[in-house]
Write an enzyme that holds these catalytic residues in place. Structure first.
Site, PDB file in Angstrom:
ATOM      1  CG  ASP A   1     -37.485 -31.201   0.002  1.00 21.33           C
ATOM      2  OD1 ASP A   1     -36.665 -30.537   0.661  1.00 21.33           O
ATOM      3  OD2 ASP A   1     -37.713 -31.008  -1.207  1.00 21.33           O
TER       4      ASP A   1
ATOM      5  CG  ASP B   1     -37.711 -24.862  -1.326  1.00 22.66           C
ATOM      6  OD1 ASP B   1     -38.621 -24.093  -1.005  1.00 22.66           O
ATOM      7  OD2 ASP B   1     -36.534 -24.733  -0.947  1.00 22.66           O
TER       8      ASP B   1
END
Length: 270
Positions: free
Chosen positions: A7, A9
């Site tokens: 991922d 953020d």
């Protein structure tokens, strides 16, 4: 070929508090919109997948009427697209300024995975320019060029729907038993687990108390010399040392997927 899928953020960098939040607030200010999210406000907003969707959350009928903003669907869609473009530009400027350093161990684990022949990817619902900016600063331009990036509005539904991860494994040409995901949020874990993927969690500022059911291991971070990794839960039985290595990630891939909620009792903490 196995794959390591990050991922963006909260995983590559702890971007929400020092990047996205000020970028949203500055955009509202520039647009003359009387909205300003506090840290506590944003702790709730991060539960909404996607930047445009977070911005849209302020558009209650009462707020729209009081501010004279467009009330029709087309007008709001165009307005949100404009806001989001500006927010992405502000956020990218913050990243390029060096204000958002990589989280512990990110570059190390990416280099180890690359050396071991793993495919590298990022799967995020954030805008692609934002993701690429964070990725380059986290691992360096040369290694970043070796990543596949799946980001933005390229799938019908954002996390916690599994769409972005299903797209990633399809484009990478691999199966669900060939990839490990690194996530930081409950929504992200739901998405990865729903796609059938084993998941490593490195908790971030806003996600420490979220539900990580189905994750193989939950950690404070991947660890480095200054900030050793701390195991929060290890339902798959993999227990790294102070720094997570690609061998630990391979052990997660070899272990069965957890079927129950992570055990977050004291005996699983170090």
């Amino acid at each position: 070929m196995p794959a390591l899928i990050f991922d963006c953020d909260g995983v590559l960098a702890d971007t929400e508090r020092n990047g996205h939040l000020p970028a949203f607030n500055r955009t509202f200010e520039e647009e003359g919109v009387p909205a300003h999210w506090s840290d506590d406000d944003y702790r709730q907003k991060v539960l909404i997948g996607g930047g445009k969707e977070r911005m849209a959350s302020i558009l209650t009928p009462e707020f729209v009427a009081a501010t004279g903003l467009p009330s029709d669907a087309d007008g709001q869609r165009d307005m949100l697209a404009r806001w989001h473009r500006r927010k992405t530009a502000i956020y990218t400027e913050l990243v390029e300024s060096g204000a958002l350093p990589a989280r512990p161990g990110i570059r190390r684990i990416a280099e180890q995975a690359d050396a071991a022949g793993w495919a590298l990817a990022v799967a995020s619902t954030s805008a692609e320019p934002s993701v690429r900016a964070v990725l380059e600063h986290a691992v360096g331009p040369e290694l970043a060029a070796r990543f596949s990036v799946f980001a933005g509005d390229i799938v019908p539904a954002k996390k916690p729907a599994p769409d972005i991860y299903l797209l990633a494994i399809d484009r990478l040409g691999i199966g669900v038993d060939d990839a490990v995901v690194i996530e930081d949020s409950g929504n992200g874990v739901q998405a990865a687990v729903a796609a059938g993927l084993r998941t490593v969690v490195t908790v971030s500022t806003y996600t420490v108390d979220e539900d990580f059911s189905g994750a193989s291991i939950v950690l404070s971070s991947l660890g480095d010399d200054e900030e050793p990794a701390r195991i929060i839960a290890a339902p798959a039985g993999v227990r790294p040392g102070d720094t997570v290595t690609i061998d630990d990630i391979a052990a997660v891939l070899a272990a069965p997927r957890p079927s129950a909620t992570p055990d977050r009792t004291a005996e699983d903490r170090t």
